[in-house]
Design a protein around this motif. Structure first.
Motif, PDB file in Angstrom:
ATOM      1  N   VAL A   1       0.818  -1.213   0.000  1.00 16.63           N
ATOM      2  CA  VAL A   1       0.000   0.000   0.000  1.00 16.63           C
ATOM      3  C   VAL A   1       0.854   1.266   0.000  1.00 16.63           C
ATOM      4  CG1 VAL A   1      -1.776   1.258   1.277  1.00 16.63           C
ATOM      5  CG2 VAL A   1      -1.889  -1.223   1.172  1.00 16.63           C
ATOM      6  N   LEU A   2       1.799   1.344   0.922  1.00 17.00           N
ATOM      7  CA  LEU A   2       2.588   2.578   1.059  1.00 17.00           C
ATOM      8  C   LEU A   2       3.439   2.891  -0.159  1.00 17.00           C
ATOM      9  CD1 LEU A   2       3.796   2.572   4.766  1.00 17.00           C
ATOM     10  CD2 LEU A   2       1.999   3.929   3.723  1.00 17.00           C
ATOM     11  N   VAL A   3       3.849   1.859  -0.900  1.00 17.14           N
ATOM     12  CA  VAL A   3       4.705   2.100  -2.061  1.00 17.14           C
ATOM     13  C   VAL A   3       3.975   2.873  -3.153  1.00 17.14           C
ATOM     14  CG1 VAL A   3       6.251   0.175  -1.655  1.00 17.14           C
ATOM     15  CG2 VAL A   3       4.185  -0.184  -2.976  1.00 17.14           C
ATOM     16  N   PHE A   4       2.650   2.859  -3.132  1.00 20.37           N
ATOM     17  CA  PHE A   4       1.890   3.636  -4.116  1.00 20.37           C
ATOM     18  C   PHE A   4       1.872   5.125  -3.778  1.00 20.37           C
ATOM     19  CE2 PHE A   4      -0.011  -0.550  -4.851  1.00 20.37           C
ATOM     20  CZ  PHE A   4       0.096  -0.609  -6.230  1.00 20.37           C
ATOM     21  N   PHE A   5       2.069   5.460  -2.506  1.00 20.43           N
ATOM     22  CA  PHE A   5       1.959   6.846  -2.068  1.00 20.43           C
ATOM     23  C   PHE A   5       3.284   7.514  -1.761  1.00 20.43           C
ATOM     24  CE2 PHE A   5      -1.964   4.674  -0.655  1.00 20.43           C
ATOM     25  CZ  PHE A   5      -2.839   5.324  -1.495  1.00 20.43           C
ATOM     26  N   ILE A   6       4.315   6.726  -1.498  1.00 15.98           N
ATOM     27  CA  ILE A   6       5.621   7.276  -1.126  1.00 15.98           C
ATOM     28  C   ILE A   6       6.583   7.070  -2.293  1.00 15.98           C
ATOM     29  CG2 ILE A   6       7.540   7.124   0.482  1.00 15.98           C
ATOM     30  CD1 ILE A   6       5.574   6.150   2.585  1.00 15.98           C
ATOM     31  N   PRO A   7       7.118   8.148  -2.857  1.00 14.71           N
ATOM     32  CA  PRO A   7       8.049   7.988  -3.994  1.00 14.71           C
ATOM     33  C   PRO A   7       9.412   7.475  -3.528  1.00 14.71           C
ATOM     34  CG  PRO A   7       7.848  10.289  -3.396  1.00 14.71           C
ATOM     35  CD  PRO A   7       6.862   9.553  -2.542  1.00 14.71           C
ATOM     36  N   LEU A   8      10.090   6.788  -4.445  1.00 10.51           N
ATOM     37  CA  LEU A   8      11.425   6.283  -4.135  1.00 10.51           C
ATOM     38  C   LEU A   8      12.447   7.411  -4.136  1.00 10.51           C
ATOM     39  CD1 LEU A   8      11.413   3.021  -6.265  1.00 10.51           C
ATOM     40  CD2 LEU A   8      10.984   3.278  -3.830  1.00 10.51           C
ATOM     41  N   TRP A   9      12.362   8.265  -5.135  1.00 13.88           N
ATOM     42  CA  TRP A   9      13.227   9.434  -5.217  1.00 13.88           C
ATOM     43  C   TRP A   9      12.566  10.454  -6.122  1.00 13.88           C
ATOM     44  CZ3 TRP A   9      15.510   4.598  -6.442  1.00 13.88           C
ATOM     45  CH2 TRP A   9      15.449   4.251  -7.771  1.00 13.88           C
ATOM     46  N   THR A  10      13.144  11.645  -6.160  1.00 13.92           N
ATOM     47  CA  THR A  10      12.635  12.724  -6.994  1.00 13.92           C
ATOM     48  C   THR A  10      13.631  12.975  -8.118  1.00 13.92           C
ATOM     49  OG1 THR A  10      11.625  13.701  -5.035  1.00 13.92           O
ATOM     50  CG2 THR A  10      11.778  15.094  -6.969  1.00 13.92           C
TER      51      THR A  10
ATOM     52  N   THR B   1      24.290  13.903 -10.645  1.00 13.74           N
ATOM     53  CA  THR B   1      23.858  13.693 -12.020  1.00 13.74           C
ATOM     54  C   THR B   1      22.533  14.395 -12.267  1.00 13.74           C
ATOM     55  OG1 THR B   1      22.673  11.665 -11.484  1.00 13.74           O
ATOM     56  CG2 THR B   1      24.991  11.443 -12.113  1.00 13.74           C
ATOM     57  N   VAL B   2      22.145  14.450 -13.506  1.00  9.47           N
ATOM     58  CA  VAL B   2      20.919  15.176 -13.842  1.00  9.47           C
ATOM     59  C   VAL B   2      19.670  14.323 -13.685  1.00  9.47           C
ATOM     60  CG1 VAL B   2      21.969  16.829 -15.414  1.00  9.47           C
ATOM     61  CG2 VAL B   2      21.320  14.577 -16.260  1.00  9.47           C
ATOM     62  N   THR B   3      19.797  13.014 -13.493  1.00  7.34           N
ATOM     63  CA  THR B   3      18.602  12.178 -13.434  1.00  7.34           C
ATOM     64  C   THR B   3      17.970  12.139 -12.054  1.00  7.34           C
ATOM     65  OG1 THR B   3      20.013  10.263 -13.112  1.00  7.34           O
ATOM     66  CG2 THR B   3      19.246  10.699 -15.359  1.00  7.34           C
ATOM     67  N   VAL B   4      18.757  12.060 -11.009  1.00  7.34           N
ATOM     68  CA  VAL B   4      18.213  11.988  -9.655  1.00  7.34           C
ATOM     69  C   VAL B   4      18.698  13.187  -8.868  1.00  7.34           C
ATOM     70  CG1 VAL B   4      18.172  10.679  -7.516  1.00  7.34           C
ATOM     71  CG2 VAL B   4      18.161   9.482  -9.689  1.00  7.34           C
ATOM     72  N   SER B   5      17.755  13.897  -8.265  1.00  7.12           N
ATOM     73  CA  SER B   5      18.174  15.052  -7.499  1.00  7.12           C
ATOM     74  C   SER B   5      17.993  14.846  -6.005  1.00  7.12           C
ATOM     75  CB  SER B   5      17.389  16.295  -7.943  1.00  7.12           C
ATOM     76  OG  SER B   5      16.025  16.117  -7.650  1.00  7.12           O
ATOM     77  N   GLU B   6      17.032  14.012  -5.604  1.00  3.35           N
ATOM     78  CA  GLU B   6      16.777  13.844  -4.183  1.00  3.35           C
ATOM     79  C   GLU B   6      16.285  12.423  -3.913  1.00  3.35           C
ATOM     80  OE1 GLU B   6      13.483  15.545  -1.140  1.00  3.35           O
ATOM     81  OE2 GLU B   6      14.429  16.991  -2.455  1.00  3.35           O
ATOM     82  N   LYS B   7      16.906  11.764  -2.940  1.00  2.00           N
ATOM     83  CA  LYS B   7      16.465  10.423  -2.562  1.00  2.00           C
ATOM     84  C   LYS B   7      15.234  10.543  -1.682  1.00  2.00           C
ATOM     85  CE  LYS B   7      20.858   9.518  -3.676  1.00  2.00           C
ATOM     86  NZ  LYS B   7      21.685  10.562  -4.199  1.00  2.00           N
ATOM     87  N   GLY B   8      14.297   9.618  -1.849  1.00  2.00           N
ATOM     88  CA  GLY B   8      13.060   9.659  -1.085  1.00  2.00           C
ATOM     89  C   GLY B   8      13.041   8.667   0.057  1.00  2.00           C
ATOM     90  N   ILE B   9      12.036   8.810   0.906  1.00  2.17           N
ATOM     91  CA  ILE B   9      11.890   7.912   2.041  1.00  2.17           C
ATOM     92  C   ILE B   9      11.419   6.537   1.606  1.00  2.17           C
ATOM     93  CG2 ILE B   9       9.526   8.520   2.583  1.00  2.17           C
ATOM     94  CD1 ILE B   9      11.614   8.464   5.463  1.00  2.17           C
ATOM     95  N   GLY B  10      10.908   6.419   0.390  1.00  2.00           N
ATOM     96  CA  GLY B  10      10.443   5.140  -0.123  1.00  2.00           C
ATOM     97  C   GLY B  10      11.537   4.109  -0.258  1.00  2.00           C
ATOM     98  N   MET B  11      12.781   4.546  -0.316  1.00  2.00           N
ATOM     99  CA  MET B  11      13.898   3.610  -0.418  1.00  2.00           C
ATOM    100  C   MET B  11      14.093   2.830   0.883  1.00  2.00           C
ATOM    101  SD  MET B  11      16.651   5.810  -2.572  1.00  2.00           S
ATOM    102  CE  MET B  11      17.839   4.494  -2.535  1.00  2.00           C
TER     103      MET B  11
ATOM    104  N   ALA C   1       8.220  12.952  -9.147  1.00  2.00           N
ATOM    105  CA  ALA C   1       8.515  11.851  -8.228  1.00  2.00           C
ATOM    106  C   ALA C   1       8.633  10.549  -9.007  1.00  2.00           C
ATOM    107  CB  ALA C   1       7.422  11.747  -7.184  1.00  2.00           C
ATOM    108  N   PHE C   2       9.581   9.701  -8.608  1.00  2.00           N
ATOM    109  CA  PHE C   2       9.782   8.394  -9.228  1.00  2.00           C
ATOM    110  C   PHE C   2       9.186   7.338  -8.309  1.00  2.00           C
ATOM    111  CE2 PHE C   2      12.053   4.483 -10.080  1.00  2.00           C
ATOM    112  CZ  PHE C   2      12.075   4.448 -11.470  1.00  2.00           C
ATOM    113  N   TYR C   3       8.132   6.674  -8.773  1.00  2.00           N
ATOM    114  CA  TYR C   3       7.489   5.608  -8.015  1.00  2.00           C
ATOM    115  C   TYR C   3       7.973   4.258  -8.527  1.00  2.00           C
ATOM    116  CZ  TYR C   3       4.378   9.112  -6.099  1.00  2.00           C
ATOM    117  OH  TYR C   3       3.882  10.195  -5.443  1.00  2.00           O
TER     118      TYR C   3
END
Length: 137
Positions: free
Chosen positions: A19-28, A96-106, A34-36
């Motif tokens: 459930v939570l993985v649908f609402f919390i992104p892995l990173w931005t 790098t230009v692809t990932v700027s911020e790591k999320g709590i989803g990790m 947001a990257f889910y």
């Protein structure tokens, strides 16, 4: 079924992996989106397998040994998922230009692993209790 503590732990694991993985992104990403987990097929398959193992483990509450084995497999699956997340975050660092911020989803696989270890500990305790009662008969 629900009165057993390992079922509570397994339900919490289902909430984390299903459930939570649908609402919390892995990173931005650097463009602000947001990257889910659904945007990568490998993450989708691994989280789907983890969720299925958790549901099957909840349903098979009468077979404690199978429940214990499925919990161990689920721990291994979440460790693989955590390894992929760490690899991706180290490979694509913030410079790098692809990932700027790591999320709590990790960190969700870590929470799932802790809950699965607690569930396996409770399953083992139940199994030992049943064996000790059988010994007295």
């Amino acid at each position: 079924m629900i009165q057993r503590i390992q079922t509570i732990y397994l339900i919490l694991t289902f909430i984390v992996t299903g459930v939570l993985v649908f609402f919390i992104p892995l990173w931005t990403l650097s463009n602000g989106k947001a990257f889910y987990f659904m945007q990568d097929q490998v993450y989708t398959i691994l989280l789907g397998l983890s969720t299925m193992l958790t549901i099957i483990s909840i349903i098979s509450y009468k077979k404690r040994q199978n429940q214990f084995v499925m919990g161990r497999l689920n721990i291994i699956l979440n460790l693989i998922l955590l390894g992929l997340f760490v690899y991706r975050s180290l490979n694509l660092s913030g410079e790098t230009v692809t990932v700027s911020e790591k999320g709590i989803g990790m960190f969700l696989p870590i929470v799932a692993i802790v809950l699965l270890v607690l569930a396996n500990k409770a399953i083992k305790k139940d199994e030992d209790l049943v064996k000790s009662v059988d010994r007295l008969r």
